[in-house]
Design a protein around this motif. Structure first.
Motif, PDB file in Angstrom:
ATOM      1  N   ASP A  70      85.111  74.962  66.802  1.00  0.00           N
ATOM      2  CA  ASP A  70      85.688  75.573  68.000  1.00  0.00           C
ATOM      3  C   ASP A  70      84.833  75.170  69.190  1.00  0.00           C
ATOM      4  O   ASP A  70      83.657  75.538  69.272  1.00  0.00           O
ATOM      5  N   SER A  72      84.721  76.242  72.125  1.00  0.00           N
ATOM      6  CA  SER A  72      84.285  77.352  72.976  1.00  0.00           C
ATOM      7  C   SER A  72      82.992  77.990  72.440  1.00  0.00           C
ATOM      8  O   SER A  72      82.279  78.633  73.181  1.00  0.00           O
ATOM      9  N   ARG A  73      82.670  77.788  71.189  1.00  0.00           N
ATOM     10  CA  ARG A  73      81.458  78.360  70.604  1.00  0.00           C
ATOM     11  C   ARG A  73      80.235  77.524  70.900  1.00  0.00           C
ATOM     12  O   ARG A  73      79.114  77.998  70.805  1.00  0.00           O
TER      13      ARG A  73
END
Length: 75
Positions: A70, A72-73
């Protein structure tokens, strides 16, 4: 001299028949061995977690693509 020639021909026929029979036995044994090796190769030679087509079955198996991360992590 006729009986000697007949015995020689009979012996030659016997030896050729024996040679041909042993050759057939060897050929059959090699074919059976090749079939057995192919069956064992298919059953035991496949890495675990792969299906019959050789595709990975689960994530994390050898040859499987890495799991998606991911974005966004990760900063």
């Amino acid at each position: 001299m006729i009986p000697l020639a007949s015995e020689g021909d009979e012996l030659l026929h016997h030896l050729l028949l024996d040679y041909a029979l042993k050759g057939v036995i060897v050929v059959v044994a090699v074919v059976v061995l090749a079939i057995g090796m192919a069956v064992i190769w298919r059953k035991a030679g496949r890495p675990q977690g792969r299906d019959d087509a050789g595709r990975p079955g689960r994530t994390g198996d050898i040859g499987a693509p890495p799991p998606r991360r991911d974005p966004s992590r990760h900063k």
